[in-house]
Design a protein around this motif. Structure first.
Motif, short mmCIF file in Angstrom:
data_model
loop_
_atom_site.label_atom_id
_atom_site.label_comp_id
_atom_site.label_asym_id
_atom_site.label_seq_id
_atom_site.Cartn_x
_atom_site.Cartn_y
_atom_site.Cartn_z
N LEU A 77 0.84 -1.20 0.00
CA LEU A 77 0.00 0.00 0.00
C LEU A 77 0.87 1.25 0.00
O LEU A 77 0.61 2.21 -0.75
CB LEU A 77 -0.92 -0.01 1.23
N PHE A 78 1.91 1.26 0.84
CA PHE A 78 2.81 2.41 0.90
C PHE A 78 3.50 2.63 -0.44
O PHE A 78 3.66 3.77 -0.89
CB PHE A 78 3.84 2.20 2.02
N ALA A 79 3.91 1.53 -1.09
CA ALA A 79 4.51 1.64 -2.42
C ALA A 79 3.50 2.20 -3.43
O ALA A 79 3.86 3.01 -4.29
CB ALA A 79 4.99 0.27 -2.89
N GLY A 80 2.24 1.81 -3.30
CA GLY A 80 1.20 2.35 -4.18
C GLY A 80 1.04 3.84 -4.00
O GLY A 80 0.92 4.59 -4.99
N TYR A 81 1.04 4.31 -2.75
CA TYR A 81 1.01 5.76 -2.49
C TYR A 81 2.18 6.45 -3.21
O TYR A 81 2.02 7.49 -3.84
CB TYR A 81 1.13 6.05 -1.00
N ARG A 82 3.34 5.86 -3.03
CA ARG A 82 4.58 6.46 -3.57
C ARG A 82 4.52 6.61 -5.08
O ARG A 82 4.79 7.71 -5.61
CB ARG A 82 5.77 5.58 -3.16
N PHE A 83 4.15 5.56 -5.80
CA PHE A 83 4.18 5.62 -7.26
C PHE A 83 3.02 6.44 -7.83
O PHE A 83 3.17 7.10 -8.85
CB PHE A 83 4.21 4.21 -7.84
N THR A 84 1.88 6.39 -7.16
CA THR A 84 0.76 7.21 -7.62
C THR A 84 1.09 8.69 -7.46
O THR A 84 0.85 9.49 -8.36
CB THR A 84 -0.51 6.86 -6.83
N LEU A 85 1.66 9.05 -6.32
CA LEU A 85 2.06 10.44 -6.09
C LEU A 85 3.15 10.85 -7.09
O LEU A 85 3.13 11.98 -7.61
CB LEU A 85 2.55 10.62 -4.66
N ALA A 86 4.09 9.95 -7.37
CA ALA A 86 5.15 10.25 -8.34
C ALA A 86 4.55 10.54 -9.71
O ALA A 86 4.97 11.49 -10.40
CB ALA A 86 6.13 9.07 -8.42
N ALA A 87 3.57 9.74 -10.12
CA ALA A 87 2.92 9.94 -11.40
C ALA A 87 2.21 11.29 -11.45
O ALA A 87 2.31 12.03 -12.44
CB ALA A 87 1.92 8.81 -11.67
N LEU A 88 1.52 11.63 -10.37
CA LEU A 88 0.81 12.92 -10.33
C LEU A 88 1.78 14.09 -10.37
O LEU A 88 1.49 15.13 -10.97
CB LEU A 88 -0.05 12.98 -9.06
N LEU A 89 2.95 13.93 -9.76
CA LEU A 89 3.96 14.99 -9.80
C LEU A 89 4.45 15.21 -11.24
O LEU A 89 4.62 16.36 -11.67
CB LEU A 89 5.14 14.62 -8.90
N ILE A 90 4.68 14.12 -11.98
CA ILE A 90 5.12 14.27 -13.37
C ILE A 90 4.04 14.94 -14.20
O ILE A 90 4.33 15.84 -15.02
CB ILE A 90 5.49 12.90 -13.97
N LEU A 91 2.80 14.53 -14.01
CA LEU A 91 1.69 15.14 -14.76
C LEU A 91 1.57 16.63 -14.42
O LEU A 91 1.28 17.46 -15.30
CB LEU A 91 0.38 14.41 -14.45
N PHE A 92 1.80 16.97 -13.15
CA PHE A 92 1.76 18.37 -12.73
C PHE A 92 2.86 19.18 -13.42
O PHE A 92 2.63 20.30 -13.90
CB PHE A 92 1.89 18.46 -11.21
N ILE A 93 4.07 18.61 -13.48
CA ILE A 93 5.19 19.27 -14.16
C ILE A 93 4.87 19.44 -15.64
O ILE A 93 5.16 20.50 -16.24
CB ILE A 93 6.49 18.47 -13.98
N MET A 94 4.29 18.42 -16.26
CA MET A 94 3.92 18.53 -17.67
C MET A 94 2.93 19.67 -17.89
O MET A 94 3.03 20.41 -18.85
CB MET A 94 3.30 17.20 -18.15
N LYS A 95 1.98 19.80 -16.96
CA LYS A 95 0.98 20.87 -17.06
C LYS A 95 1.65 22.23 -16.95
O LYS A 95 1.32 23.17 -17.70
CB LYS A 95 -0.06 20.69 -15.95
N LEU A 96 2.60 22.37 -16.02
CA LEU A 96 3.32 23.63 -15.86
C LEU A 96 4.12 23.98 -17.12
O LEU A 96 4.32 25.15 -17.44
CB LEU A 96 4.27 23.56 -14.67
N MET A 97 4.58 22.94 -17.81
CA MET A 97 5.35 23.14 -19.04
C MET A 97 4.45 23.42 -20.25
O MET A 97 4.94 23.65 -21.36
CB MET A 97 6.20 21.89 -19.34
N GLY A 98 3.15 23.39 -20.02
CA GLY A 98 2.21 23.65 -21.09
C GLY A 98 1.97 22.47 -22.01
O GLY A 98 1.47 22.64 -23.13
N ARG A 99 2.33 21.29 -21.53
CA ARG A 99 2.15 20.09 -22.34
C ARG A 99 0.86 19.36 -21.95
O ARG A 99 0.46 19.37 -20.80
CB ARG A 99 3.36 19.17 -22.18
N SER A 100 0.25 18.73 -22.92
CA SER A 100 -1.01 18.03 -22.67
C SER A 100 -0.78 16.79 -21.80
O SER A 100 0.18 16.04 -22.01
CB SER A 100 -1.64 17.61 -24.00
N VAL A 101 -1.67 16.61 -20.83
CA VAL A 101 -1.61 15.42 -19.99
C VAL A 101 -2.74 14.45 -20.32
O VAL A 101 -2.93 13.44 -19.63
CB VAL A 101 -1.66 15.79 -18.49
N ALA A 102 -3.48 14.77 -21.36
CA ALA A 102 -4.61 13.92 -21.75
C ALA A 102 -4.11 12.60 -22.33
O ALA A 102 -2.99 12.50 -22.85
CB ALA A 102 -5.48 14.64 -22.78
#
Length: 314
Positions: free
Chosen positions: A52-77
């Protein structure tokens, strides 16, 4: 001449910085996970809580990358036609690797775990041998693997007496390393047609969500009493996962698997050095020998490339 990502990660110093940086980040995960478990009261036998803790870690990591992509103006769709490739990578690189890893580690010794973790390089190079005609296994790579793996064995032996038992736990650890190696090679192949940030984010999101579901089935969705320290460590683990996988997938995309895989031997070595610093664990002289052997293996495998680069003016 303008430096591009491809030019940076195909030069010897660039490869060393990016691949070495990724393995340093992954090596730092070992002491931080140990500190996190102590803070949250997760015991070695609490398999579902670890997943479960590993799931938290990787899900949060994925959301961080998507957030960075959004800041860069790139589509996350979602990009049409990518679900199969992302799904395969998420299945092997995140889900199966970590389910089998945590199950195997719960029934094995830390020494055996660190040694078996070194087999990822073997699996990656063998898989690449059959997937890429220009990345065949040869005597130089084999010698480099033997020298590098000897360094991992020295690290393991420095942690305690040798335990030669081999049961289901050790088989699961081997399977985890195989799935991880397969996922890494598949990510190289899929990176030829997918953006690396997009691919990494969605494969970790898929794997992370399924890990949460598995862990929650046995431990509940939120069994932890998070402190600020625990939240900080979880955030750090998510950042290192996001940055580490993006760096690794990038350097893998532009280089032969056989040359880059050797750097994975550095993970347990970095883990021991950082554990000595963060956990005040004793640092034995044999660890320096291990580091020398691992670096020697990397030099043996990449020696020809370095010489060619030097001859052509860098």
């Amino acid at each position: 001449m303008k430096l591009t990502i491809e030019r940076i990660v195909t030069r010897p110093l660039g490869i060393m910085a990016v691949a070495g940086g990724a393995t340093f980040l992954w090596g730092s995960a070992f002491p931080v996970i140990k500190l996190s478990y102590a803070e949250l009261g997760i015991e070695k036998a609490h398999l579902y809580e670890q997943i479960l803790f590993a799931g938290y870690r990787f899900t949060l990591a994925a959301l961080l990358i998507l957030f960075i992509m959004k800041l860069m103006g790139r589509s996350v769709a979602y990009q049409s036609g990518t679900w199969r490739g992302v799904g395969r990578i998420g299945l092997f690189q995140t889900l199966l690797q970590y389910v089998f890893f945590y199950y195997g580690l719960s029934g094995s010794t830390g020494m055996q775990g660190s040694i078996i973790a070194g087999t990822t390089s073997f699996f990656q190079i063998v898989i690449a041998h059959y997937m890429y005609a220009n990345d065949r296994l040869n005597s130089r790579k084999l010698l480099g693997l033997i020298v590098g793996f000897a360094g991992v064995v020295v690290v393991g032996m420095a942690k305690g007496a040798v335990d030669v038992r081999f049961g289901w736990a050790e088989i699961c650890l081997l399977l985890a390393m195989f799935f991880g190696g397969l996922g890494n090679v598949l990510s190289k192949k899929e990176a030829e047609r997918m953006d690396i940030l997009y691919m990494t984010a969605y494969q970790m999101l898929l794997g992370g969500v399924v890990l949460i579901a598995i862990g929650a089935a046995g431990a509940g969705l939120m069994p932890f009493a998070f402190t600020w320290n625990a939240l900080g460590m979880l955030f750090y683990l998510a950042v290192l996962s996001a940055l580490g996988f993006v760096m690794w997938n990038t350097v893998m995309k532009y280089n032969q698997v056989g040359r880059i895989s050797m750097y994975l031997f550095l993970i347990p070595v970095f883990g021991v050095f950082l554990s000595a610093w963060l956990l005040s664990e004793p640092l034995q002289l044999s660890v320096w020998l291990a580091l020398g052997l691992v670096v020697g293996g990397i030099v043996i495998v990449n020696g020809r490339r370095v010489r060619k680069a030097g001859a052509s003016g860098g």
